[in-house]
Design an enzyme around this catalytic site. Sequence first.
Site, PDB file in Angstrom:
ATOM      1  N   PRO A  56       0.791  -1.226   0.000  1.00 38.90           N
ATOM      2  CA  PRO A  56       0.000   0.000   0.000  1.00 38.90           C
ATOM      3  C   PRO A  56       0.830   1.287   0.000  1.00 38.90           C
ATOM      4  O   PRO A  56       1.864   1.373   0.664  1.00 38.90           O
ATOM      5  CB  PRO A  56      -0.814  -0.094   1.305  1.00 38.90           C
ATOM      6  N   ASN A  57       0.328   2.228  -0.770  1.00 34.91           N
ATOM      7  CA  ASN A  57       0.889   3.587  -0.896  1.00 34.91           C
ATOM      8  C   ASN A  57       2.158   3.655  -1.738  1.00 34.91           C
ATOM      9  O   ASN A  57       2.642   4.752  -2.020  1.00 34.91           O
ATOM     10  CB  ASN A  57       1.138   4.228   0.490  1.00 34.91           C
ATOM     11  N   ARG A  63       5.152  10.721  -2.816  1.00 37.23           N
ATOM     12  CA  ARG A  63       4.895  10.396  -1.410  1.00 37.23           C
ATOM     13  C   ARG A  63       6.144  10.699  -0.564  1.00 37.23           C
ATOM     14  O   ARG A  63       7.177  10.047  -0.738  1.00 37.23           O
ATOM     15  CB  ARG A  63       4.594   8.890  -1.326  1.00 37.23           C
ATOM     16  N   TYR A 122      11.231   8.719   0.927  1.00 34.38           N
ATOM     17  CA  TYR A 122      11.203   7.640  -0.069  1.00 34.38           C
ATOM     18  C   TYR A 122      11.870   8.001  -1.395  1.00 34.38           C
ATOM     19  O   TYR A 122      11.969   7.141  -2.275  1.00 34.38           O
ATOM     20  CB  TYR A 122       9.747   7.199  -0.301  1.00 34.38           C
ATOM     21  N   ASN A 169       8.059  -5.522  -1.108  1.00 36.00           N
ATOM     22  CA  ASN A 169       8.003  -4.432  -0.146  1.00 36.00           C
ATOM     23  C   ASN A 169       6.557  -4.398   0.355  1.00 36.00           C
ATOM     24  O   ASN A 169       5.682  -3.872  -0.323  1.00 36.00           O
ATOM     25  CB  ASN A 169       8.384  -3.098  -0.786  1.00 36.00           C
ATOM     26  N   ALA A 171       3.212  -0.820   4.762  1.00 30.67           N
ATOM     27  CA  ALA A 171       2.675  -0.806   6.136  1.00 30.67           C
ATOM     28  C   ALA A 171       2.258  -2.198   6.615  1.00 30.67           C
ATOM     29  O   ALA A 171       2.284  -2.474   7.822  1.00 30.67           O
ATOM     30  CB  ALA A 171       1.501   0.156   6.211  1.00 30.67           C
ATOM     31  N   HIS A 178       4.255  -4.488   9.167  1.00 28.95           N
ATOM     32  CA  HIS A 178       4.208  -4.369  10.621  1.00 28.95           C
ATOM     33  C   HIS A 178       2.919  -4.914  11.220  1.00 28.95           C
ATOM     34  O   HIS A 178       2.765  -4.916  12.437  1.00 28.95           O
ATOM     35  CB  HIS A 178       4.359  -2.885  11.009  1.00 28.95           C
ATOM     36  N   GLU A 199      12.724  -9.304   1.382  1.00 29.30           N
ATOM     37  CA  GLU A 199      11.913  -8.184   1.893  1.00 29.30           C
ATOM     38  C   GLU A 199      12.687  -6.892   1.657  1.00 29.30           C
ATOM     39  O   GLU A 199      13.872  -6.820   1.996  1.00 29.30           O
ATOM     40  CB  GLU A 199      11.696  -8.407   3.399  1.00 29.30           C
ATOM     41  N   HIS A 205      12.702  -2.589   2.059  1.00 32.49           N
ATOM     42  CA  HIS A 205      12.163  -1.314   2.537  1.00 32.49           C
ATOM     43  C   HIS A 205      13.064  -0.205   2.025  1.00 32.49           C
ATOM     44  O   HIS A 205      14.293  -0.274   2.197  1.00 32.49           O
ATOM     45  CB  HIS A 205      12.089  -1.270   4.060  1.00 32.49           C
ATOM     46  N   ARG A 261      13.397   4.379  12.326  1.00 31.21           N
ATOM     47  CA  ARG A 261      12.203   5.224  12.321  1.00 31.21           C
ATOM     48  C   ARG A 261      11.371   4.947  13.588  1.00 31.21           C
ATOM     49  O   ARG A 261      11.906   4.477  14.580  1.00 31.21           O
ATOM     50  CB  ARG A 261      11.418   4.986  11.021  1.00 31.21           C
ATOM     51  N   ARG A 312       7.581   0.681  13.553  1.00 30.36           N
ATOM     52  CA  ARG A 312       8.104   0.133  12.281  1.00 30.36           C
ATOM     53  C   ARG A 312       9.250  -0.855  12.505  1.00 30.36           C
ATOM     54  O   ARG A 312       9.766  -1.440  11.559  1.00 30.36           O
ATOM     55  CB  ARG A 312       8.603   1.261  11.370  1.00 30.36           C
TER      56      ARG A 312
HETATM   57  C1  DQA Z   1       8.306   1.012   3.753  1.00 32.20           C
HETATM   58  C2  DQA Z   1       8.411   1.264   5.267  1.00 32.20           C
HETATM   59  C3  DQA Z   1       7.067   1.047   5.942  1.00 32.20           C
HETATM   60  O1  DQA Z   1       7.174   1.268   7.354  1.00 32.20           O
HETATM   61  C4  DQA Z   1       6.038   1.990   5.397  1.00 32.20           C
HETATM   62  O2  DQA Z   1       4.767   1.742   5.976  1.00 32.20           O
HETATM   63  C5  DQA Z   1       5.973   1.952   3.908  1.00 32.20           C
HETATM   64  C6  DQA Z   1       7.186   1.834   3.136  1.00 32.20           C
HETATM   65  C7  DQA Z   1       9.611   1.382   3.025  1.00 32.20           C
HETATM   66  O3  DQA Z   1       9.730   1.025   1.861  1.00 32.20           O
HETATM   67  O4  DQA Z   1      10.496   2.023   3.607  1.00 32.20           O
HETATM   68  O5  DQA Z   1       4.900   2.151   3.339  1.00 32.20           O
HETATM   69  O6  DQA Z   1       8.072  -0.368   3.542  1.00 32.20           O
END
Ligand code: DQA
Length: 143
Positions: free
Chosen positions: A10-11, A18, A23, A74, A77, A80, A98, A100, A107, A111
């Site tokens: 997501p996102n 964003r 990021y 990835n 959110a 977590h 995985e 990030h 952070r 997280r």
């Molecule tokens: C993320 C880190 C996560 O905590 C966050 O919710 C994201 C992006 C990262 O790529 O750093 O959406 O996975």
Amino acid sequence: MKNILLLNGPNLNMLGTRQPEVYGHATLADVERDFATLGTELGVEVTCKQSNYEGQLVEWIQDARETAAAIVMNPAAYTHTSVAILDALNMFDGPVAEVHISDIYQREAFRHHSYVALRADVTIAGKGVEGYAIALRDVVGRL
Ligand code: DQA
């Protein structure tokens, strides 16, 4: 040819706009294009998918049992929070990386814990979008 599945949660469709201070400026299209280019170099096929929905990600991981040799993910959110994604990954036999973009361990405290890390063969965090390339090389090396 072996197929590697890239999943973004997501996102991450909003990459580029964003929180660029966290990021960076690359878009999801940039990430997927570079991933595919590296896949060609490494001699693998790649399939790239993104969803804002947990159940969709679970279904794609289930499907990967038949269609993919490895998964780079990835989970954003859901990293977590999602036991469902962990359970789906636990049914997948191939290597799992995985990724990030940010350093989740530097952070907010919420997280720091990753359900996905309980299954992932490798976790790459804090390397920016370059982390996807590191992850792809890693999983291909494990095949
Ligand atoms: C993320 C880190 C996560 O905590 C966050 O919710 C994201 C992006 C990262 O790529 O750093 O959406 O996975």
